[in-house]
Design a protein around this motif. Sequence first.
Motif, PDB file in Angstrom:
ATOM      1  N   MET A   1       0.711  -1.200   0.045  1.00 11.47           N
ATOM      2  CA  MET A   1      -0.075  -0.043   0.097  1.00 11.47           C
ATOM      3  C   MET A   1       0.820   1.201   0.029  1.00 11.47           C
ATOM      4  SD  MET A   1      -2.845   1.365  -0.304  1.00 11.47           S
ATOM      5  CE  MET A   1      -4.144  -0.195   0.080  1.00 11.47           C
ATOM      6  N   PRO A   2       2.004   1.411   0.978  1.00  9.51           N
ATOM      7  CA  PRO A   2       2.695   2.518   0.753  1.00  9.51           C
ATOM      8  C   PRO A   2       3.538   2.744  -0.551  1.00  9.51           C
ATOM      9  CG  PRO A   2       3.167   1.378   2.755  1.00  9.51           C
ATOM     10  CD  PRO A   2       2.319   0.306   1.856  1.00  9.51           C
ATOM     11  N   LEU A   3       3.753   1.604  -1.133  1.00  9.93           N
ATOM     12  CA  LEU A   3       4.516   1.962  -2.501  1.00  9.93           C
ATOM     13  C   LEU A   3       3.379   2.353  -3.553  1.00  9.93           C
ATOM     14  CD1 LEU A   3       6.648   1.667  -4.597  1.00  9.93           C
ATOM     15  CD2 LEU A   3       5.946  -0.849  -4.699  1.00  9.93           C
ATOM     16  N   LEU A   4       2.262   1.766  -3.498  1.00 11.82           N
ATOM     17  CA  LEU A   4       1.100   2.202  -4.304  1.00 11.82           C
ATOM     18  C   LEU A   4       0.639   3.564  -4.023  1.00 11.82           C
ATOM     19  CD1 LEU A   4      -0.897   1.727  -6.807  1.00 11.82           C
ATOM     20  CD2 LEU A   4      -2.577   0.700  -4.825  1.00 11.82           C
ATOM     21  N   LEU A   5       0.574   4.136  -2.949  1.00 16.27           N
ATOM     22  CA  LEU A   5       0.234   5.685  -2.568  1.00 16.27           C
ATOM     23  C   LEU A   5       1.344   6.376  -2.978  1.00 16.27           C
ATOM     24  CD1 LEU A   5      -1.891   7.660  -1.316  1.00 16.27           C
ATOM     25  CD2 LEU A   5      -0.601   7.075   0.892  1.00 16.27           C
ATOM     26  N   SER A   6       2.682   6.118  -2.509  1.00 20.78           N
ATOM     27  CA  SER A   6       3.708   7.138  -3.144  1.00 20.78           C
ATOM     28  C   SER A   6       3.721   7.164  -4.546  1.00 20.78           C
ATOM     29  CB  SER A   6       5.039   6.210  -2.422  1.00 20.78           C
ATOM     30  OG  SER A   6       5.008   6.124  -1.302  1.00 20.78           O
ATOM     31  N   PHE A   7       3.654   5.947  -5.204  1.00 22.36           N
ATOM     32  CA  PHE A   7       3.531   6.153  -6.840  1.00 22.36           C
ATOM     33  C   PHE A   7       2.230   6.990  -7.277  1.00 22.36           C
ATOM     34  CE2 PHE A   7       2.002   4.611 -11.087  1.00 22.36           C
ATOM     35  CZ  PHE A   7       3.073   4.815 -11.730  1.00 22.36           C
ATOM     36  N   ALA A   8       1.157   6.896  -6.821  1.00 21.35           N
ATOM     37  CA  ALA A   8       0.038   7.795  -7.282  1.00 21.35           C
ATOM     38  C   ALA A   8       0.319   8.999  -7.079  1.00 21.35           C
ATOM     39  CB  ALA A   8      -1.174   7.191  -6.440  1.00 21.35           C
ATOM     40  N   LEU A   9       0.637   9.368  -5.714  1.00 17.38           N
ATOM     41  CA  LEU A   9       1.024  10.760  -5.403  1.00 17.38           C
ATOM     42  C   LEU A   9       2.140  11.561  -6.404  1.00 17.38           C
ATOM     43  CD1 LEU A   9       0.945  10.734  -1.430  1.00 17.38           C
ATOM     44  CD2 LEU A   9      -1.060  11.704  -3.197  1.00 17.38           C
ATOM     45  N   LEU A  10       3.164  10.688  -6.595  1.00 12.07           N
ATOM     46  CA  LEU A  10       4.279  11.259  -7.570  1.00 12.07           C
ATOM     47  C   LEU A  10       3.631  11.461  -8.807  1.00 12.07           C
ATOM     48  CD1 LEU A  10       7.445   9.239  -6.125  1.00 12.07           C
ATOM     49  CD2 LEU A  10       6.973  11.664  -6.304  1.00 12.07           C
ATOM     50  N   LEU A  11       2.676  10.420  -9.268  1.00 12.07           N
ATOM     51  CA  LEU A  11       2.455  10.511 -10.744  1.00 12.07           C
ATOM     52  C   LEU A  11       1.508  11.895 -10.818  1.00 12.07           C
ATOM     53  CD1 LEU A  11       1.942   9.161 -13.338  1.00 12.07           C
ATOM     54  CD2 LEU A  11      -0.085   8.037 -12.504  1.00 12.07           C
ATOM     55  N   LEU A  12       0.629  12.178  -9.670  1.00 11.98           N
ATOM     56  CA  LEU A  12      -0.155  13.125  -9.803  1.00 11.98           C
ATOM     57  C   LEU A  12       0.570  14.520  -9.999  1.00 11.98           C
ATOM     58  CD1 LEU A  12      -2.893  14.769  -9.471  1.00 11.98           C
ATOM     59  CD2 LEU A  12      -2.755  14.525  -7.140  1.00 11.98           C
ATOM     60  N   ALA A  13       1.885  14.661  -9.052  1.00 12.75           N
ATOM     61  CA  ALA A  13       2.677  15.734  -8.938  1.00 12.75           C
ATOM     62  C   ALA A  13       3.295  15.839 -10.464  1.00 12.75           C
ATOM     63  CB  ALA A  13       3.794  15.655  -7.971  1.00 12.75           C
ATOM     64  N   ALA A  14       3.756  14.503 -10.993  1.00 20.72           N
ATOM     65  CA  ALA A  14       4.295  14.916 -12.536  1.00 20.72           C
ATOM     66  C   ALA A  14       3.432  15.174 -13.619  1.00 20.72           C
ATOM     67  CB  ALA A  14       4.645  13.398 -12.891  1.00 20.72           C
ATOM     68  N   VAL A  15       1.975  14.727 -13.367  1.00 23.80           N
ATOM     69  CA  VAL A  15       1.191  15.186 -14.482  1.00 23.80           C
ATOM     70  C   VAL A  15       1.157  16.928 -14.153  1.00 23.80           C
ATOM     71  CG1 VAL A  15      -1.466  15.406 -14.887  1.00 23.80           C
ATOM     72  CG2 VAL A  15      -0.182  13.232 -14.525  1.00 23.80           C
ATOM     73  N   LEU A  16       0.742  17.028 -12.857  1.00 19.89           N
ATOM     74  CA  LEU A  16       0.634  18.687 -12.722  1.00 19.89           C
ATOM     75  C   LEU A  16       2.051  19.647 -13.199  1.00 19.89           C
ATOM     76  CD1 LEU A  16      -1.084  18.635  -9.273  1.00 19.89           C
ATOM     77  CD2 LEU A  16      -2.063  19.099 -11.493  1.00 19.89           C
ATOM     78  N   LEU A  17       3.118  18.915 -13.158  1.00 23.92           N
ATOM     79  CA  LEU A  17       4.456  19.621 -13.527  1.00 23.92           C
ATOM     80  C   LEU A  17       4.791  19.697 -15.085  1.00 23.92           C
ATOM     81  CD1 LEU A  17       6.498  19.146 -10.007  1.00 23.92           C
ATOM     82  CD2 LEU A  17       5.320  21.261 -10.921  1.00 23.92           C
ATOM     83  N   SER A  18       4.258  18.559 -15.583  1.00 22.65           N
ATOM     84  CA  SER A  18       4.640  18.046 -16.948  1.00 22.65           C
ATOM     85  C   SER A  18       4.527  19.046 -17.846  1.00 22.65           C
ATOM     86  CB  SER A  18       3.724  17.102 -17.576  1.00 22.65           C
ATOM     87  OG  SER A  18       2.043  17.662 -17.533  1.00 22.65           O
ATOM     88  N   SER A  19       3.590  20.150 -18.094  1.00 22.29           N
ATOM     89  CA  SER A  19       3.708  21.164 -18.767  1.00 22.29           C
ATOM     90  C   SER A  19       5.197  22.151 -18.520  1.00 22.29           C
ATOM     91  CB  SER A  19       2.723  22.391 -18.915  1.00 22.29           C
ATOM     92  OG  SER A  19       2.808  23.368 -19.571  1.00 22.29           O
ATOM     93  N   LEU A  20       5.524  22.329 -17.116  1.00 23.18           N
ATOM     94  CA  LEU A  20       6.715  23.004 -16.840  1.00 23.18           C
ATOM     95  C   LEU A  20       7.955  22.168 -17.366  1.00 23.18           C
ATOM     96  CD1 LEU A  20       8.298  25.433 -15.600  1.00 23.18           C
ATOM     97  CD2 LEU A  20       8.020  24.297 -13.231  1.00 23.18           C
ATOM     98  N   ALA A  21       8.012  20.671 -17.029  1.00 14.16           N
ATOM     99  CA  ALA A  21       8.967  19.865 -17.521  1.00 14.16           C
ATOM    100  C   ALA A  21       9.426  20.080 -18.822  1.00 14.16           C
ATOM    101  CB  ALA A  21       8.578  18.593 -16.900  1.00 14.16           C
TER     102      ALA A  21
END
Length: 408
Positions: A1-21
């Motif tokens: 569960m910690p691994l899945l939640l960590s991946f989900a939160l980082l994926l959300l951050a990556a999506v929100l920052l993708s335009s800047l990236a």
Amino acid sequence: MPLLLSFALLLLAAVLLSSLAHRTILSTAVLFLAGGFVLGDGVLGVISLTPADDSVKILAELALFAVLFTDGMKVGWPQLRRAWRLPGRALGWGMPLTLAVTAVAAHFIVGLDWPESLLLGAVLAPTDPVFASALVGNEKVPHRLRHLLNVESGVNDGIALPFVMVFLAVCAGSGDLGVGELGLELLLGLVIGVAVPWLALRLERLRFFAASTQYEPLNAVAIGIVVLAVSQAVHGNLFIAAFTAGITVATFGPRQRHAFEHFGELGAELLKLAALLVFGALISPVFLAEIGVAGWVFVVVAIVVARPVALWVSFLRAGLNLREQAAAMWFGPKGFASVVYGLIVLESGIAAADVLFHLIAGAIVVSILLHSSTDVVVARWFDDSDETPAWHRHVRRLRGRKGANGET
């Protein structure tokens, strides 16, 4: 569960920052690698993994398989035949020279024996352009350079495997190098990569079968999964099979290739990011400190000297201009193939397994940080649409406004 939640939160951050990236040196690959590092046992302890966990190797192999399959989709046999000269130089000359220079550095800087040095060179020789996506996917970058990097990375993973296994057998003191077995594995991978997609595409052309528009993108997914399953069942080389299968679909199924393109890229991206999170969780401050000064010197030489020197020799009189050659020399990122081969070395039980894995991991980390953070910068180097720096254009506009207002 910690691994899945960590991946989900980082994926959300990556999506929100993708335009800047896409506009800066910010990299989603670095975000997941750093996230795994911080969340791993060495820092916060949220994600608890060891290199011996089966999930680590399985995820790395799946990510590499998906990346190679989608990379193979970008080329077909006709294009490959017409533009083989530059990739041939990179594979025939560049890769062996990279292996040799890396081995020499490992022997004289770290003090490894020659068999271990050659094994390390073989593990770090393959390249992975997925960490230089802004360069490979940017149409303003010359097509022959993008084609060179894409084909080279897709083929050299499988080419490196026999060298890894042979040098591993030498390090283990085994008299049976298993060359015939390795050759059979590569051949099986090649046959599966051609036969399975060809048969599947032929089946769809029969009068009784037709894929609906909704399911069309899943056609190539199903082909890839069958290729993966058959390769595992008969012990064919997964990576050769993946890249060959992608090329076969691109050659004989352009409609399936087009339907799969966007869907497949997203799937491969998800697996890649998950593998980076897991790999980052394996790295800790203590682990990095154990590499030592000599180890870090070797890592720098392996990244900034070995491939540039090898490709400079390989592309003498090849017709590449200075910018193209410099970009090809620099972009030799170490990726999932090196991760997978590094895990194989770690599990082998040879005396230097732990030392070798530390050096491999250090090189991969530095490579991801450097190459993922410079791909956008180098890609812009090829954009000749407006060579005026942004700050200069801004100053010029301000001067124009002052002139229009009668100011001096």
